[in-house]
Design an enzyme around this catalytic site. Structure first.
Site, PDB file in Angstrom:
ATOM      1  N   CYS A 192      28.587 -86.650  -5.660  1.00 49.54           N
ATOM      2  CA  CYS A 192      29.149 -85.452  -6.267  1.00 49.54           C
ATOM      3  C   CYS A 192      29.561 -84.494  -5.166  1.00 49.54           C
ATOM      4  CB  CYS A 192      28.133 -84.781  -7.182  1.00 49.54           C
ATOM      5  SG  CYS A 192      27.530 -85.827  -8.530  1.00 49.54           S
ATOM      6  N   GLY A 252      34.013 -86.858  -6.961  1.00 51.84           N
ATOM      7  CA  GLY A 252      33.636 -87.047  -8.358  1.00 51.84           C
ATOM      8  C   GLY A 252      34.793 -86.757  -9.277  1.00 51.84           C
ATOM      9  N   ASN A 268      24.056 -82.591  -5.510  1.00 53.02           N
ATOM     10  CA  ASN A 268      24.639 -83.862  -5.098  1.00 53.02           C
ATOM     11  C   ASN A 268      23.520 -84.726  -4.548  1.00 53.02           C
ATOM     12  OD1 ASN A 268      26.226 -85.963  -3.991  1.00 53.02           O
ATOM     13  ND2 ASN A 268      26.436 -84.853  -2.061  1.00 53.02           N
ATOM     14  N   GLY A 269      23.380 -85.935  -5.096  1.00 52.14           N
ATOM     15  CA  GLY A 269      22.337 -86.827  -4.606  1.00 52.14           C
ATOM     16  C   GLY A 269      21.586 -87.487  -5.737  1.00 52.14           C
ATOM     17  N   TYR A 318      33.205 -94.206   3.930  1.00 51.09           N
ATOM     18  CA  TYR A 318      34.060 -94.242   2.739  1.00 51.09           C
ATOM     19  C   TYR A 318      34.240 -92.910   2.032  1.00 51.09           C
ATOM     20  CZ  TYR A 318      35.681 -95.539  -1.961  1.00 51.09           C
ATOM     21  OH  TYR A 318      36.373 -95.621  -3.135  1.00 51.09           O
TER      22      TYR A 318
END
Length: 498
Positions: free
Chosen positions: A2, A28, A101-102, A257
């Site tokens: 995210c 996201g 995020n995570g 990536y």
């Protein structure tokens, strides 16, 4: 994966948060959300879809205030329920909204504790709601302290004690300001900066530096592992170490990536890392392959371009653009379900046949996950007339799931799991296959920041930093497999139709 952002400004923040979320859209594509605060009143808008689709003109007019937080989401467990769009809200103490995020590896255990011990109810399957309630509960316990800053830092310290996994958090507290903190390993990225104008100083914290620099913010620093950053409503920021045993171990896959190439993460340029990955891969190809029959080197758009250009230069082989990308198709890696991914590959890429006909080509991609995309692309190259198709990955073989916030498949769905390089090459239909070695990847990263002793690289080596992977991997198998996602998708469709 995210993206998060938080801003305290001297002017209205809605447009700045919108712009930052748009820049972070690659992190996201499932849902987006924003909360602003004015006169101790929260204004919230969130929903499924891209940033540009969730926030309309009337929403922006409603989102008033000089501080706020935002979030873009993709579902780690495959759920696309709008109920799990972030940020989340609790009204006590003070009034708190939070986005993250995570991934927490002990979320189920914490949810039980919250219900039975802390008397708090979790209404969704999102571990972001778990973190929010853990923080709110701990802040309530220390609310007797005279300094709200001291209380907040103590509450964050308790979050670190109770929560395991990788997480980068932004929160907003009524009457206080914006809070940001990062897990003790610093697995997920978080960075902050300032911008000074005639009105005063604005402060922004976000998942990637490009969200700041694109709006004229100067980078101050990364939020350190185990550190909390508190920005008050006047734009003054305060930093505090809130974890006793913190060690920076950023996620390798951010550089491979996920992150944008124009981002700096933990003082490492993503762009330089990817270029140097290409150079190291070229050295390996030169050592191990006879390259005399390769006519052209062609990248799989777009992440692999940064590695493919220096690779072609070092091998003295022509670089060509053989694939054209439809920019309006999302990233196939983070799409839920194998059938959707396979369908979108051909929608996403088309072939420039002139670059393939009667040629031996070396295709380069940033990584190979399930192998579905690689197999389809190799067949597209053959259909376009390629004599031979070699394939190179600028990342090592991905053999293990990720448990810290990347929707990596279960082991049995990873093409490299339990297979040799030769067997993988046969599976994807390549005439030859080569990967960058993990040692070379880590070396490239260390060249960017020599102070980092360890990187989170479990997808390549199976070493999980938090040491609690056994139970969680069982959960992953039940929620993240393509079969589980297919069942979830069918159930959602049934609900919509009934």
């Amino acid at each position: 994966m995210c993206g998060v952002v938080g801003i305290v400004s001297t002017t209205e923040v809605n447009q700045s948060i919108f712009d930052a979320l748009t820049v972070l859209q690659h992190r996201g594509q499932d849902a987006a959300g924003m909360v602003t605060c004015a006169d101790k009143h929260f204004s919230l808008r969130k929903g499924n879809g891209l940033v540009r689709d969730v926030f309309r003109h009337q929403d922006m007019k409603y989102l008033k205030g000089k501080m706020g937080i935002g979030h873009v989401r993709y579902p780690t467990a495959g759920s696309s329920s709008e109920l799990e769009a972030q940020p989340f809200y609790v009204n006590s103490p003070y009034g708190i909204v939070l986005a993250h995020n995570g991934n927490l590896t002990n979320a189920d255990e914490l949810q039980e504790e919250l219900f039975h011990d802390d008397l708090r109810h979790i209404n969704t399957g999102s571990d972001s709601e778990v973190i929010l309630n853990i923080f709110a509960h701990e802040l309530q316990r220390v609310s007797h302290l005279k300094s709200s800053k001291e209380a907040i830092f103590k509450a964050v310290a308790k979050v670190h004690e109770r929560c395991r996994g990788g997480y980068a958090v932004v929160a907003m507290i009524v009457g206080v300001g914006i809070l940001a903190f990062r897990d003790p390993f610093g697995i997920r990225p978080l960075i902050f900066g300032t911008k000074t104008s005639e009105h005063g100083t604005d402060v922004m914290v976000a998942s990637e530096s490009v969200a700041l620099t694109s709006q004229g913010f100067s980078i101050i620093d990364d939020v350190a592992p185990g550190e909390a950053l508190l920005v008050d409503s006047q734009g003054q920021y305060h930093r505090e170490k809130c974890a006793d045993s913190a060690q920076l171990s950023p996620c390798v896959f951010e550089y491979v990536y996920f992150a944008r190439p124009d981002s700096i993460i933990d003082k490492i340029s993503v762009y330089k890392v990817r270029m140097n990955m290409g150079r190291r891969l070229a050295e390996k190809i030169r050592r191990e392959w006879n390259i005399d029959d390769i006519d052209v080197i062609i990248p799989i758009p777009e992440t692999s371009r940064n590695a493919a250009i220096p690779l072609a230069n070092m091998l003295n082989i022509e670089y060509r653009e053989g694939f054209v990308k439809n920019r309006y198709i999302g990233r196939t890696f983070i799409m839920p379900g194998q059938l959707i991914r396979k369908k979108s590959i051909k929608q996403k890429l088309s072939v420039n046949e002139l670059e393939f006909r009667n040629k031996t080509v070396l295709l380069i991609d940033d990584s190979i996950v399930r192998g579905t995309t690689s197999k389809e692309i190799i067949q597209m190259a053959r259909n376009a007339g390629a004599k031979k198709v070699y394939f190179a990955s600028s990342a090592p073989p991905i053999r293990y799931p990720n448990i810290y916030g990347i929707d990596m498949p279960i082991s049995s769905e990873l093409i490299a799991f339990g297979r040799t390089i030769e067997e993988i090459g046969q599976q994807i239909g390549a005439d030859g296959l080569i990967y960058l070695d993990l040692e070379d990847l880590i070396s490239v990263l260390r060249d960017g920041n020599k102070d980092i002793e360890k990187f989170e690289s479990a997808v390549f080596d199976g070493v999980y930093l938090t040491g609690d992977e056994s139970h969680y991997l069982t959960k992953v198998a039940n929620t993240r497999s393509d079969l589980a996602k297919k069942k979830s998708y069918v159930n959602q469709v049934d609900l919509l139709e009934n």
